[in-house]
Design an enzyme around this catalytic site. Structure first.
Site, PDB file in Angstrom:
ATOM      1  N   GLY A   1      39.808  33.243  39.911  1.00 36.70           N
ATOM      2  CA  GLY A   1      38.550  32.538  39.725  1.00 36.70           C
ATOM      3  C   GLY A   1      38.706  31.046  39.927  1.00 36.70           C
TER       4      GLY A   1
ATOM      5  NE  ARG B   1      44.904  31.387  37.261  1.00 34.17           N
ATOM      6  CZ  ARG B   1      43.836  31.850  36.624  1.00 34.17           C
ATOM      7  NH1 ARG B   1      43.060  32.739  37.189  1.00 34.17           N
ATOM      8  NH2 ARG B   1      43.532  31.413  35.426  1.00 34.17           N
TER       9      ARG B   1
ATOM     10  NE  ARG C   1      28.128  25.443  48.057  1.00 34.37           N
ATOM     11  CZ  ARG C   1      26.992  25.253  47.378  1.00 34.37           C
ATOM     12  NH1 ARG C   1      27.029  25.108  46.070  1.00 34.37           N
ATOM     13  NH2 ARG C   1      25.850  25.193  48.010  1.00 34.37           N
TER      14      ARG C   1
ATOM     15  NE  ARG D   1      38.756  38.977  37.519  1.00 36.19           N
ATOM     16  CZ  ARG D   1      38.951  37.763  37.030  1.00 36.19           C
ATOM     17  NH1 ARG D   1      39.209  36.750  37.852  1.00 36.19           N
ATOM     18  NH2 ARG D   1      38.921  37.539  35.727  1.00 36.19           N
TER      19      ARG D   1
ATOM     20  CB  SER E   1      42.403  34.328  32.415  1.00 39.18           C
ATOM     21  OG  SER E   1      41.146  33.719  32.654  1.00 39.18           O
TER      22      SER E   1
ATOM     23  CG  ASP F   1      40.578  34.108  25.422  1.00 40.96           C
ATOM     24  OD1 ASP F   1      39.670  34.706  24.825  1.00 40.96           O
ATOM     25  OD2 ASP F   1      40.583  33.960  26.667  1.00 40.96           O
TER      26      ASP F   1
ATOM     27  NE  ARG G   1      42.241  28.932  30.339  1.00 42.81           N
ATOM     28  CZ  ARG G   1      42.227  28.268  29.182  1.00 42.81           C
ATOM     29  NH1 ARG G   1      42.855  28.758  28.132  1.00 42.81           N
ATOM     30  NH2 ARG G   1      41.601  27.111  29.079  1.00 42.81           N
TER      31      ARG G   1
END
Length: 232
Positions: A20, A24, A43, A87, A90, A200, A213
């Site tokens: 996402g 990363r 973007r 995908r 997290s 989390d 993350r």
């Protein structure tokens, strides 16, 4: 050349890892890929193509949530003939059986999103992973938890008590993209899998930092590359 990716034909590999977080995506490219080249930064949503053990692979950020992810998933499959998307994100653990930094491999995805209800006119379509990808990821990571995730449309849930009910029905963790990924991949008859690292814990309140993350979920990437490129 698609609207939101802007890459030329051939710039994107048949296999794509999809975090996402675009930062990363950059970290994955710099850490795991050889000769990585940035093909898009429209973007601020970075995309890179390089090689891993001699095989071409791309990494593309998707943004947070199913509406954002669906844009990039659709354009990758429709406009660039991508065959597999994994995908690598997290998730939040919903049960004490799952611990911080554990891997969760999503066999299927529940969701409160209206996207599929609109598409299927009220029928509850069940989005599931590609089985060969699922099988190979589970073989590459025997320590991982394999089961259902909840793809939520809300990061800050207005009814958190529903999470406990989902745990009673086998849901392991909450994230925000897998249901859209599995549904769109099924439409285009392509392969898709979601592998998430627990960042989390909803029950214990434990959490990782933003830097964790972004940069420390390396085991998840190794498993995704091994499953998607068949090197195990």
């Amino acid at each position: 050349m698609s609207t939101h990716l802007g890459a030329a034909a051939g710039d994107i590999a048949p296999v794509v890892l999809m975090p996402g977080d675009p930062l990363r995506a950059r970290w994955i490219a710099e850490t795991f890929l050889d000769d990585a080249v940035c093909y898009s930064e429209i973007r601020g949503m970075y995309g890179f193509t390089g090689t891993w053990r001699g095989q071409r692979v791309s990494v593309q950020g998707s943004g947070m949530g199913q509406p954002s992810a669906a844009i990039y998933i659709t354009e990758l499959l429709r406009d660039y003939d991508v065959q597999s998307i994994v995908r690598v994100g997290s998730c939040g653990a919903l049960t004490e059986r799952v611990g911080l930094r554990d891997l969760v491999i999503a066999s299927g995805a529940c969701t409160d999103s209206a996207m599929n209800r609109i598409t299927f006119e009220g029928i509850d379509y069940a989005p599931v992973a590609d089985f060969p990808l699922l099988r190979d990821a589970a073989a590459a990571a025997p320590e991982a938890h394999v089961g259902l995730v909840f793809s939520s449309d809300s990061f800050y849930a207005s009814r958190p008590e529903l999470a406990a009910r989902m745990v009673d029905y086998g849901v392991l963790a909450v994230e925000m993209e897998a249901a859209a990924l599995y549904t769109i991949a099924a439409h285009y008859q392509r392969r898709a899998l979601a592998i998430c690292t627990v960042s989390d814990h909803v029950v214990t309140g434990e959490e990782t930092t933003a830097a964790d993350r972004e940069q420390t979920f390396g085991r998840m990437i190794e498993v995704a590359l091994t499953a998607a490129l068949g090197d195990h």
